[in-house]
Design a protein around this motif. Structure first.
Motif, PDB file in Angstrom:
ATOM      1  N   ARG A   1       0.814  -1.214   0.000  1.00 38.39           N
ATOM      2  CA  ARG A   1       0.000   0.000   0.000  1.00 38.39           C
ATOM      3  C   ARG A   1       0.850   1.268   0.000  1.00 38.39           C
ATOM      4  O   ARG A   1       0.380   2.329  -0.347  1.00 38.39           O
ATOM      5  N   ASN A   2       2.114   1.152   0.387  1.00 35.76           N
ATOM      6  CA  ASN A   2       3.011   2.295   0.429  1.00 35.76           C
ATOM      7  C   ASN A   2       3.461   2.643  -0.992  1.00 35.76           C
ATOM      8  O   ASN A   2       3.877   1.772  -1.751  1.00 35.76           O
ATOM      9  N   LEU A   3       3.379   3.916  -1.353  1.00 31.21           N
ATOM     10  CA  LEU A   3       3.712   4.334  -2.715  1.00 31.21           C
ATOM     11  C   LEU A   3       5.181   4.102  -3.066  1.00 31.21           C
ATOM     12  O   LEU A   3       5.491   3.721  -4.198  1.00 31.21           O
ATOM     13  N   ILE A   4       6.086   4.303  -2.130  1.00 25.80           N
ATOM     14  CA  ILE A   4       7.503   4.086  -2.401  1.00 25.80           C
ATOM     15  C   ILE A   4       7.760   2.611  -2.680  1.00 25.80           C
ATOM     16  O   ILE A   4       8.504   2.262  -3.600  1.00 25.80           O
TER      17      ILE A   4
ATOM     18  N   ALA B   1      11.161   8.948 -11.960  1.00 30.35           N
ATOM     19  CA  ALA B   1      11.315  10.331 -11.488  1.00 30.35           C
ATOM     20  C   ALA B   1       9.962  11.019 -11.353  1.00 30.35           C
ATOM     21  O   ALA B   1       9.708  11.720 -10.360  1.00 30.35           O
ATOM     22  N   VAL B   2       9.081  10.817 -12.317  1.00 30.52           N
ATOM     23  CA  VAL B   2       7.747  11.425 -12.245  1.00 30.52           C
ATOM     24  C   VAL B   2       6.963  10.839 -11.069  1.00 30.52           C
ATOM     25  O   VAL B   2       6.301  11.579 -10.319  1.00 30.52           O
ATOM     26  N   MET B   3       7.029   9.519 -10.888  1.00 27.41           N
ATOM     27  CA  MET B   3       6.304   8.895  -9.779  1.00 27.41           C
ATOM     28  C   MET B   3       6.822   9.376  -8.431  1.00 27.41           C
ATOM     29  O   MET B   3       6.036   9.616  -7.511  1.00 27.41           O
ATOM     30  N   LEU B   4       8.126   9.517  -8.298  1.00 33.93           N
ATOM     31  CA  LEU B   4       8.680  10.012  -7.040  1.00 33.93           C
ATOM     32  C   LEU B   4       8.283  11.454  -6.780  1.00 33.93           C
ATOM     33  O   LEU B   4       7.960  11.821  -5.643  1.00 33.93           O
ATOM     34  N   SER B   5       8.269  12.282  -7.824  1.00 30.21           N
ATOM     35  CA  SER B   5       7.858  13.678  -7.623  1.00 30.21           C
ATOM     36  C   SER B   5       6.375  13.757  -7.258  1.00 30.21           C
ATOM     37  O   SER B   5       5.984  14.565  -6.412  1.00 30.21           O
ATOM     38  N   LEU B   6       5.548  12.927  -7.868  1.00 36.19           N
ATOM     39  CA  LEU B   6       4.133  12.905  -7.492  1.00 36.19           C
ATOM     40  C   LEU B   6       3.925  12.370  -6.077  1.00 36.19           C
ATOM     41  O   LEU B   6       3.034  12.833  -5.358  1.00 36.19           O
ATOM     42  N   SER B   7       4.765  11.431  -5.671  1.00 40.08           N
ATOM     43  CA  SER B   7       4.683  10.920  -4.298  1.00 40.08           C
ATOM     44  C   SER B   7       5.043  12.008  -3.293  1.00 40.08           C
ATOM     45  O   SER B   7       4.418  12.112  -2.226  1.00 40.08           O
ATOM     46  N   ILE B   8       6.029  12.814  -3.632  1.00 39.47           N
ATOM     47  CA  ILE B   8       6.389  13.933  -2.749  1.00 39.47           C
ATOM     48  C   ILE B   8       5.228  14.907  -2.635  1.00 39.47           C
ATOM     49  O   ILE B   8       4.910  15.394  -1.540  1.00 39.47           O
ATOM     50  N   ARG B   9       4.565  15.185  -3.761  1.00 45.20           N
ATOM     51  CA  ARG B   9       3.402  16.089  -3.737  1.00 45.20           C
ATOM     52  C   ARG B   9       2.274  15.502  -2.897  1.00 45.20           C
ATOM     53  O   ARG B   9       1.625  16.221  -2.124  1.00 45.20           O
ATOM     54  N   LEU B  10       2.019  14.202  -3.054  1.00 44.15           N
ATOM     55  CA  LEU B  10       0.973  13.569  -2.245  1.00 44.15           C
ATOM     56  C   LEU B  10       1.326  13.606  -0.763  1.00 44.15           C
ATOM     57  O   LEU B  10       0.460  13.854   0.082  1.00 44.15           O
ATOM     58  N   TYR B  11       2.580  13.363  -0.441  1.00 47.64           N
ATOM     59  CA  TYR B  11       2.979  13.381   0.957  1.00 47.64           C
ATOM     60  C   TYR B  11       2.854  14.779   1.551  1.00 47.64           C
ATOM     61  O   TYR B  11       2.424  14.926   2.700  1.00 47.64           O
ATOM     62  N   SER B  12       3.203  15.786   0.769  1.00 48.84           N
ATOM     63  CA  SER B  12       3.098  17.148   1.301  1.00 48.84           C
ATOM     64  C   SER B  12       1.641  17.558   1.511  1.00 48.84           C
ATOM     65  O   SER B  12       1.346  18.374   2.379  1.00 48.84           O
TER      66      SER B  12
ATOM     67  N   TYR C   1      -1.112  15.159   1.985  1.00 55.94           N
ATOM     68  CA  TYR C   1      -1.849  14.250   2.877  1.00 55.94           C
ATOM     69  C   TYR C   1      -1.019  13.732   4.051  1.00 55.94           C
ATOM     70  O   TYR C   1      -1.552  13.046   4.919  1.00 55.94           O
ATOM     71  N   HIS C   2       0.281  13.973   4.084  1.00 53.37           N
ATOM     72  CA  HIS C   2       1.180  13.561   5.169  1.00 53.37           C
ATOM     73  C   HIS C   2       1.196  12.056   5.377  1.00 53.37           C
ATOM     74  O   HIS C   2       1.391  11.577   6.494  1.00 53.37           O
ATOM     75  N   THR C   3       1.004  11.301   4.309  1.00 53.50           N
ATOM     76  CA  THR C   3       1.116   9.849   4.337  1.00 53.50           C
ATOM     77  C   THR C   3       1.385   9.364   2.926  1.00 53.50           C
ATOM     78  O   THR C   3       1.057  10.041   1.953  1.00 53.50           O
ATOM     79  N   LEU C   4       1.968   8.167   2.824  1.00 51.72           N
ATOM     80  CA  LEU C   4       2.165   7.532   1.528  1.00 51.72           C
ATOM     81  C   LEU C   4       1.364   6.237   1.425  1.00 51.72           C
ATOM     82  O   LEU C   4       1.519   5.492   0.468  1.00 51.72           O
ATOM     83  N   ASP C   5       0.516   5.983   2.390  1.00 51.09           N
ATOM     84  CA  ASP C   5      -0.344   4.802   2.382  1.00 51.09           C
ATOM     85  C   ASP C   5      -1.547   5.063   1.468  1.00 51.09           C
ATOM     86  O   ASP C   5      -2.295   6.013   1.668  1.00 51.09           O
ATOM     87  N   MET C   6      -1.718   4.219   0.464  1.00 51.23           N
ATOM     88  CA  MET C   6      -2.781   4.422  -0.518  1.00 51.23           C
ATOM     89  C   MET C   6      -4.175   4.383   0.113  1.00 51.23           C
ATOM     90  O   MET C   6      -5.059   5.142  -0.279  1.00 51.23           O
ATOM     91  N   ASP C   7      -4.383   3.507   1.088  1.00 50.18           N
ATOM     92  CA  ASP C   7      -5.688   3.431   1.750  1.00 50.18           C
ATOM     93  C   ASP C   7      -5.994   4.721   2.498  1.00 50.18           C
ATOM     94  O   ASP C   7      -7.120   5.241   2.438  1.00 50.18           O
ATOM     95  N   GLU C   8      -5.003   5.249   3.205  1.00 46.34           N
ATOM     96  CA  GLU C   8      -5.203   6.494   3.940  1.00 46.34           C
ATOM     97  C   GLU C   8      -5.458   7.664   2.996  1.00 46.34           C
ATOM     98  O   GLU C   8      -6.318   8.508   3.254  1.00 46.34           O
ATOM     99  N   ILE C   9      -4.714   7.713   1.901  1.00 45.59           N
ATOM    100  CA  ILE C   9      -4.914   8.787   0.925  1.00 45.59           C
ATOM    101  C   ILE C   9      -6.320   8.705   0.329  1.00 45.59           C
ATOM    102  O   ILE C   9      -7.006   9.716   0.180  1.00 45.59           O
ATOM    103  N   TYR C  10      -6.767   7.493   0.035  1.00 49.38           N
ATOM    104  CA  TYR C  10      -8.114   7.318  -0.507  1.00 49.38           C
ATOM    105  C   TYR C  10      -9.173   7.790   0.495  1.00 49.38           C
ATOM    106  O   TYR C  10     -10.130   8.468   0.121  1.00 49.38           O
ATOM    107  N   LYS C  11      -8.997   7.451   1.763  1.00 48.17           N
ATOM    108  CA  LYS C  11      -9.949   7.889   2.788  1.00 48.17           C
ATOM    109  C   LYS C  11      -9.959   9.414   2.919  1.00 48.17           C
ATOM    110  O   LYS C  11     -11.024  10.028   3.040  1.00 48.17           O
TER     111      LYS C  11
END
Length: 127
Positions: free
Chosen positions: A29-32, A94-105, A107-117
């Protein structure tokens, strides 16, 4: 059966790598970890293409000493596909990592379930 597996160990390892990467991509579930799984899948695919393109006893396709018979050389197309795939894989990573950084900034998580909630809560808040 075992002798065929041992003679084609590169393909077997490539399939195992692809399966490990797919399982990581599917079950984590972790994006990384998903990004790492996709890179493992890419590595398995590149190994498979490289092992299919190599023919024992043949040389690199560089004409030397006037030998122009194609049967003397290894097929260069799989190597070109692998090099192109590596470039694309690095770019996508590189694109996926940059998008993961944006999501983390955001939602403060990289867990897909938490982001979905959290996205669902945002949608409910807007309605």
């Amino acid at each position: 059966m075992i002798d065929k597996l041992l003679s084609n160990y590169q393909e077997a390892i490539a399939i195992i790598l692809f399966a490990i990467g797919f399982a990581t991509l599917f079950f984590q579930r972790n994006l990384i970890r998903k990004i790492i799984g996709l890179n493992i899948m890419d590595t398995g695919l590149f190994l498979f293409l490289t092992s299919l393109g190599y023919i024992e006893g043949r040389k690199a396709p560089i004409i030397v000493d006037g030998v122009t018979n194609a049967a003397e050389y290894v097929n260069p197309i799989p190597a070109g596909l692998v090099l192109t795939g590596i470039v694309v894989s690095v770019s996508v990573t590189a694109v996926m990592l940059s998008l993961s950084i944006r999501l983390y900034s955001k939602y403060h998580t990289l867990d897909m379930d938490e982001i979905y909630k959290l996205i669902q809560k945002e949608k409910e808040g807007r309605e």
